[in-house]
Each structure stands twice: as C-alpha cells, then as structure tokens.
Design an enzyme around this catalytic site. Sequence first.
Site, PDB file in Angstrom:
ATOM      1  N   ASP A 190       6.940  10.370  37.510  1.00  0.00           N
ATOM      2  CA  ASP A 190       7.397   9.003  37.248  1.00  0.00           C
ATOM      3  C   ASP A 190       6.599   8.028  38.128  1.00  0.00           C
ATOM      4  O   ASP A 190       6.491   8.228  39.344  1.00  0.00           O
ATOM      5  CB  ASP A 190       8.898   8.946  37.599  1.00  0.00           C
ATOM      6  CG  ASP A 190       9.581   7.682  37.101  1.00  0.00           C
ATOM      7  OD1 ASP A 190       9.087   7.076  36.137  1.00  0.00           O
ATOM      8  OD2 ASP A 190      10.638   7.332  37.670  1.00  0.00           O
TER       9      ASP A 190
ATOM     10  N   ASP B 142       0.898   4.530  36.403  1.00  0.00           N
ATOM     11  CA  ASP B 142       1.431   3.167  36.410  1.00  0.00           C
ATOM     12  C   ASP B 142       0.447   2.240  37.117  1.00  0.00           C
ATOM     13  O   ASP B 142       0.517   2.040  38.328  1.00  0.00           O
ATOM     14  CB  ASP B 142       2.794   3.130  37.094  1.00  0.00           C
ATOM     15  CG  ASP B 142       3.387   1.726  37.074  1.00  0.00           C
ATOM     16  OD1 ASP B 142       2.718   0.802  36.562  1.00  0.00           O
ATOM     17  OD2 ASP B 142       4.508   1.552  37.580  1.00  0.00           O
TER      18      ASP B 142
ATOM     19  N   GLY C 235      16.925  -0.286  39.704  1.00  0.00           N
ATOM     20  CA  GLY C 235      17.999  -0.478  40.664  1.00  0.00           C
ATOM     21  C   GLY C 235      19.290  -0.971  40.048  1.00  0.00           C
ATOM     22  O   GLY C 235      19.470  -0.955  38.821  1.00  0.00           O
TER      23      GLY C 235
ATOM     24  N   GLY D 120      14.108   1.281  34.004  1.00  0.00           N
ATOM     25  CA  GLY D 120      15.196   0.445  34.503  1.00  0.00           C
ATOM     26  C   GLY D 120      16.365   0.405  33.543  1.00  0.00           C
ATOM     27  O   GLY D 120      16.957  -0.635  33.310  1.00  0.00           O
ATOM     28  N   ALA D 121      16.724   1.574  32.997  1.00  0.00           N
ATOM     29  CA  ALA D 121      17.694   1.613  31.893  1.00  0.00           C
ATOM     30  C   ALA D 121      19.104   2.007  32.322  1.00  0.00           C
ATOM     31  O   ALA D 121      19.973   2.202  31.472  1.00  0.00           O
ATOM     32  CB  ALA D 121      17.201   2.571  30.814  1.00  0.00           C
TER      33      ALA D 121
HETATM   34  C1  PGH Z   1      13.512   4.219  36.158  1.00  0.00           C
HETATM   35  C2  PGH Z   1      14.962   4.261  36.508  1.00  0.00           C
HETATM   36  N1  PGH Z   1      12.726   5.191  36.664  1.00  0.00           N
HETATM   37  O1  PGH Z   1      11.412   5.209  36.395  1.00  0.00           O
HETATM   38  O2  PGH Z   1      13.012   3.366  35.448  1.00  0.00           O
HETATM   39  O3  PGH Z   1      15.599   2.995  36.370  1.00  0.00           O
HETATM   40  O4  PGH Z   1      16.918   2.216  38.343  1.00  0.00           O
HETATM   41  O5  PGH Z   1      17.643   1.684  36.038  1.00  0.00           O
HETATM   42  O6  PGH Z   1      17.844   3.980  36.868  1.00  0.00           O
HETATM   43  P1  PGH Z   1      17.093   2.708  36.950  1.00  0.00           P
HETATM   44 ZN    ZN Z   2      10.752   3.218  36.177  1.00  0.00          ZN
HETATM   45 CA    CA Z   3       4.697  -0.771  37.055  1.00  0.00          CA
END
Ligand code: PGH
Ligand code: ZN
Ligand code: CA
Length: 307
Positions: free
Chosen positions: A82, A104, A181, A211-212
């Site tokens: 990730d 990334d 977060g 960020g889900a």
């Molecule tokens: C995320 C996790 N990891 O790559 O995108 O996002 O902070 O919303 O769980 P959260």
């Molecule tokens: Zn992420």
């Molecule tokens: Ca990025």
Amino acid sequence: MLVSGAEILNKAHKEGYAVGAFNINNMEMLQAIFEAANSASSPIIVEASEGAIKYAGADMLYAMTKILSEKYPHIPVALHLDHGTTVESCIQAIRAGFTSVMIDASHDSFEENMAKTKRVVEIAHSVGVGVEAELGRLMGIEDNIEVSERDAVLVNVDEAEKFVKATGVDYLAPAIGTSHGAFKFKGEPKLDFQRLQDVKRVTDVPLVLHGASSIPQNVREEFENTGGDLKGSKGVPFEFLTEAIKGGINKVNTDTDLRIAFMSQVRKVANEKQSEFDLRKFFNPAKALVTSEIVKRMEVLGSAGKI
Ligand code: PGH
Ligand code: ZN
Ligand code: CA
C-alpha cells in the site's frame, strides 16, 4: 490461494463489485481478515504499508499470509504493498513475495508519476504481479471548496485516460474527495461521483477507493464508551460506498475502521479488568469485532459470496 491482485480485481471489474483491501500490521489483524473471508465466502486483498513493513518485516508479513492462504485454499487472496513511495520499495515487496504493489507517485509531476509507474509495471508484469497507481491527491474536501481548488486536488479525467494507456497500470486510484484517517469531512460527506464515472468510462480498468473507512456508529460507540476520543470524526457512509461501486470502484481500502474496532476492545478489557495481563484476553475480543465488521463490509461491497 495467493494470487495476483489483477486476477482478483479484473473479475470484480467485470462483474461489478468491489473487494476490500484491509491493512495489517500484525498476526491478529491478518487472522481476523481471513476469518471474515472464510465466513463471508469472499476474496480478499491484504495490504501492508511501508510503515507496516518497517514494523513487522516484509518477509514476516508474507510468511503469515502464505501460511493462512494455505490453511484456507479456497479463498483468493492478494498481498499488496500500500502506498509504495519509490520504485525500489515496490521491488523489495515483489522480492518478498507480494502479488500486488502500489506505486504512489501522485505527489510528483504527472510526467514523473507516469515514468515511475511505467517502470514498476515493466518489472511487476515480468513476474505476474499487479500494479496500482494514484492520480490526484487525497485530502478532506470541504463543502464549499472552490472549483479551481477541486481541480487541483482531484483526479483529472483526461490525464487518467492518458496515464492508463501510457503506463499499462492494472488498477488506478483516482482522488475523488476522500482522505485517510478518522477525520475525512468538515461538513457533510461529499465525493465527486461524476468524476469517478468519467474516469471509469475513459480508462475501463478496476478503480480503487482510498480513505474509505466508514467509522460505523457501533464501532465509534465501543471506542468512546471506554473513554476514547473521536470527536469530530467522520467516515465515508455505506451508501457512498454502494454508489462508488456503481461508479466503477472495485477495491476499497480500509484501515482506520479496523484499528478503531480492534483498539476499542483492548480499551474495554483494560477498563473492565484492571488486573488482566494475559494479552490473549485483550486480543480475542479485538479480533472478533474486527472480523464481524469486515463481514458487514464484504456484504456492502458485494464481494460476499463471490467464491
Ligand atoms: C487507505 C485506508 N489505505 O491505503 O486508504 O484509508 O484511513 O479510510 O481506512 P482509511
Ligand atoms: Zn490509501
Ligand atoms: Ca498519494
């Protein structure tokens, strides 16, 4: 069975559902993810950040995932890096046995992002590993954000088309207004679903939502009832996830929800049993809540029952 991330996500893209990508740092989180996948009959993506690799070691994370993938041979699982920040970091993950990597370089220039992604694609594809890249930046979007500012932060549709064609990347994370977060939105939650649909139409590859996390009410309460402070936090509502999947999202990254769920139970035991020091007494309820939250999420994402 440990398979390439592309294999899992191409199927999801074809059939119109999303697979959860769950972050791990330790054995307990990994066990919880596999238990959820087993009970929901769902494919999974296990993901580790560079921070997780620093904490636990890429070899350790790979070995644990491999062992559990053999224990549950019917579950398709990909092990994903990730937010890999460098080409070198992606190569190290591939060497350790990861079957999917994210490069990334979304904070670099568009040209630089393309060049790095192209390089990772060449290397990863030579050994059957899938590649994710990101366009745009993740940050909280306020309700009244200026249009010009939106364009600077969110994915550009024309760039997305050019990027996917030029790099051969397997899946793409387009910034549509989420952030990492527990504090994602200042006002009402808002995502740019139109932009998402446009990116899907011009790229026709699996898309990724970062960020889900949703910070579900029950999990928030578990945390706050033990004195935890999550004031002002706001996640991506389940209805938004459903709409995002309709718009073409096939991988849904989730870390924060699992952390809060896990730690809420550790806090609870610590609060209720002052003289408890058997760590299993803390971690068993923590794992159980993480598992049940992941099962719920698999149902929302549509990956439940897909194996
Ligand atoms: C995320 C996790 N990891 O790559 O995108 O996002 O902070 O919303 O769980 P959260
Ligand atoms: Zn992420
Ligand atoms: Ca990025």
